[in-house]
Scaffold this active site. Structure first.
Site, PDB file in Angstrom:
ATOM      1  N   GLY A  53       0.802  -1.215   0.000  1.00 11.87           N
ATOM      2  CA  GLY A  53       0.000   0.000   0.000  1.00 11.87           C
ATOM      3  C   GLY A  53       0.834   1.264   0.000  1.00 11.87           C
ATOM      4  N   ASP A  74      10.386  -7.185  -2.432  1.00 10.02           N
ATOM      5  CA  ASP A  74       9.154  -7.705  -1.833  1.00 10.02           C
ATOM      6  C   ASP A  74       9.024  -9.157  -2.277  1.00 10.02           C
ATOM      7  OD1 ASP A  74       6.399  -8.281  -1.128  1.00 10.02           O
ATOM      8  OD2 ASP A  74       6.071  -6.118  -1.032  1.00 10.02           O
ATOM      9  N   SER A  81      -7.334  -9.024  -2.234  1.00  9.14           N
ATOM     10  CA  SER A  81      -7.544  -8.113  -1.102  1.00  9.14           C
ATOM     11  C   SER A  81      -6.585  -6.924  -1.130  1.00  9.14           C
ATOM     12  CB  SER A  81      -7.390  -8.865   0.228  1.00  9.14           C
ATOM     13  OG  SER A  81      -6.076  -9.344   0.399  1.00  9.14           O
ATOM     14  N   ASN A  82      -5.549  -6.993  -1.981  1.00 10.63           N
ATOM     15  CA  ASN A  82      -4.602  -5.877  -2.100  1.00 10.63           C
ATOM     16  C   ASN A  82      -5.133  -4.737  -2.972  1.00 10.63           C
ATOM     17  OD1 ASN A  82      -1.903  -8.272  -2.535  1.00 10.63           O
ATOM     18  ND2 ASN A  82      -2.674  -7.386  -0.633  1.00 10.63           N
ATOM     19  N   LEU A  83      -6.063  -5.055  -3.854  1.00 12.06           N
ATOM     20  CA  LEU A  83      -6.358  -4.159  -4.969  1.00 12.06           C
ATOM     21  C   LEU A  83      -7.020  -2.853  -4.575  1.00 12.06           C
ATOM     22  CD1 LEU A  83      -7.486  -6.743  -7.665  1.00 12.06           C
ATOM     23  CD2 LEU A  83      -5.199  -5.828  -7.220  1.00 12.06           C
ATOM     24  N   ARG A  85      -6.123  -0.813  -2.395  1.00 10.38           N
ATOM     25  CA  ARG A  85      -5.151   0.184  -1.947  1.00 10.38           C
ATOM     26  C   ARG A  85      -3.815   0.114  -2.692  1.00 10.38           C
ATOM     27  NH1 ARG A  85      -5.061  -4.153   1.253  1.00 10.38           N
ATOM     28  NH2 ARG A  85      -3.105  -4.928   2.120  1.00 10.38           N
ATOM     29  N   LYS A  98       4.748  -9.229  -6.599  1.00 13.76           N
ATOM     30  CA  LYS A  98       4.555  -7.784  -6.518  1.00 13.76           C
ATOM     31  C   LYS A  98       5.760  -7.006  -7.034  1.00 13.76           C
ATOM     32  CE  LYS A  98       1.308  -7.665  -2.625  1.00 13.76           C
ATOM     33  NZ  LYS A  98       1.069  -7.187  -1.238  1.00 13.76           N
ATOM     34  N   ASN A 143       5.625  -5.159   8.961  1.00 16.05           N
ATOM     35  CA  ASN A 143       5.867  -5.988  10.145  1.00 16.05           C
ATOM     36  C   ASN A 143       7.087  -5.481  10.897  1.00 16.05           C
ATOM     37  OD1 ASN A 143       8.371  -7.913   9.504  1.00 16.05           O
ATOM     38  ND2 ASN A 143       7.178  -7.675   7.631  1.00 16.05           N
ATOM     39  N   CYS A 204      -2.053  -3.515   9.216  1.00 18.18           N
ATOM     40  CA  CYS A 204      -3.244  -3.028   8.530  1.00 18.18           C
ATOM     41  C   CYS A 204      -4.058  -4.165   7.940  1.00 18.18           C
ATOM     42  CB  CYS A 204      -2.867  -2.015   7.445  1.00 18.18           C
ATOM     43  SG  CYS A 204      -2.088  -2.705   5.985  1.00 18.18           S
ATOM     44  N   CYS A 345      -3.954 -16.202  14.926  1.00 20.41           N
ATOM     45  CA  CYS A 345      -4.674 -14.924  14.783  1.00 20.41           C
ATOM     46  C   CYS A 345      -5.156 -14.847  13.345  1.00 20.41           C
ATOM     47  CB  CYS A 345      -3.776 -13.748  15.170  1.00 20.41           C
ATOM     48  SG  CYS A 345      -2.290 -13.576  14.153  1.00 20.41           S
TER      49      CYS A 345
END
Length: 382
Positions: A53, A74, A81-83, A85, A98, A143, A204, A345
């Site tokens: 992001g 990267d 789910s990335n798209l 942002r 990426k 992270n 995030c 988690c």
């Protein structure tokens, strides 16, 4: 207007002088900027850690501005789910690396620049070599383990570091490890802000983030990089800028040197590796994959603990477990005869940090973290 001076911006020119001037004319015409600043941009080498992001807008604007060499590292792949942002990527890029896609697209934005692509995780084995090759490092990671690794190496090698972070509706950024004047004993670094990685803080991916926020913070980070290179304006040095998207309010927090942070500055590669093991860089001491986790959940010999806050989705009912938030798990860990405890988690980050902390505190128990968290587990098993 600028004649041969414009031709000197690049050592190797594939565009005509007219086209080259046309590309940068809005910058070249700025009072206090001009050809000299454009030449500085062309000679600069900037490493961007993270093509997510924050990295997407960063990379676009650095390329468009004419930064001569941009490195992007990267190891992640584009997901749907990335798209919302990560605006360098499209639906057609899902599943692709990426770094590779980002590198290709910023090269299309500006063919005159050199783009170095590293489709790899930044770790103790490659970080020194990579950071050494660049003038400025930009931290767009999400992270803490990688963030501290980047910081410590930049401090050791004396590289300026532009840092940014976002969560939900708030973002922050600052410039670290940069001397405003030669007389400074030591510039502010990230450990002056947070001496060691805090526990129980979500990224995030778990907290959520409004898609435009990384764009805003990423552009501000690119602005600081350009200011560092060209010398224009006032660098955000020793000040942490906090931004609230909902109100457009901004706050500044003055940063000061914490002498305790000096103990973490590595003096050799061995020092760095002693603190950042490969496991530390992945965020966990012991991780298990989704298949192993599923197998263990059918056994009575393992205790599973959800370290998310109560009520976080998705709600899990398919296997027995306890819920103890990561922030208080060390104090609330139950007495148990189980020799192994698996923490989980949403994404695996909080459970990894908790597993590392608990391993130090309770040596008689083996702690594990579910790699990729419930997101990966539910997509592969259920």
């Amino acid at each position: 207007m600028y004649g041969g001076a414009v031709a000197a911006i690049f050592g190797r020119i594939t565009m005509s002088h007219h086209d080259l001037y046309a590309r940068y004319q809005r910058q070249l015409g700025l009072k206090g900027f001009g050809v000299e600043a454009q030449q500085k941009l062309a000679r600069a080498r900037v490493l961007v850690a993270g093509a997510g992001g924050l990295g997407c807008p960063l990379l676009q604007y650095l390329a468009a501005a004419g930064v001569g060499c941009i490195g992007v590292i990267d190891d992640d792949r584009v997901s749907v789910s990335n798209l919302h942002r990560q605006v360098l990527f499209s639906t057609a890029d899902i599943g692709e690396q990426k770094a590779v896609i980002a590198g290709r697209k910023i090269k299309q934005i500006n063919p005159e620049i050199d783009v170095q692509v590293y489709a790899d995780r930044l770790n103790v084995e490659n970080v020194i070599g990579l950071v050494s090759e660049y003038d400025i490092v930009v931290d767009g990671t999400d992270n803490f383990s990688t963030r501290y690794l980047i910081n410590d190496v930049c401090v050791w090698l004396g590289k300026p570091l532009v840092y940014g972070a976002v969560s939900q509706f708030e973002g922050q950024l600052t410039v670290l490890n940069w001397k405003a004047n030669p007389g400074e004993l030591r510039p502010v670094q990230y450990r002056d802000l947070f001496l060691e990685p805090p526990s129980g803080i979500r990224n995030c991916e778990e907290e959520g983030v409004l898609g435009v926020l990384p764009g805003l913070i990423g552009v501000l980070m690119a602005t600081e990089v350009i200011k560092l290179i060209t010398g224009i304006g006032e660098v955000l040095n020793g000040r942490l800028l906090l931004y609230n998207l909902l109100t457009h309010q901004t706050y500044e927090m003055a940063l000061s040197v914490n002498e305790a942070a000096n103990a973490f500055i590595p003096k050799s590669t061995a020092d760095l590796k002693a603190y950042f093991t490969e496991d530390a860089c992945s965020g966990a001491l012991n991780e298990i994959d989704a298949a192993t986790f599923d197998k263990w959940m059918k056994s009575s010999g393992v205790l599973a603990i959800d370290v998310r806050e109560p009520g976080e989705a998705p709600i899990v009912t398919s296997f027995p477990h306890m819920n103890i938030p990561a922030g208080c798990i060390e104090q609330q860990l139950p007495l148990t005869d189980k020799k192994s405890i698996v923490l989980f988690c949403k994404s695996g980050q909080r459970s990894a940090e908790a597993a590392k902390k608990l391993t130090k505190a309770f040596a008689h128990i083996d702690f594990f973290s579910l790699r990729g968290g419930l997101d990966q587990y539910l997509s592969k098993i259920q």
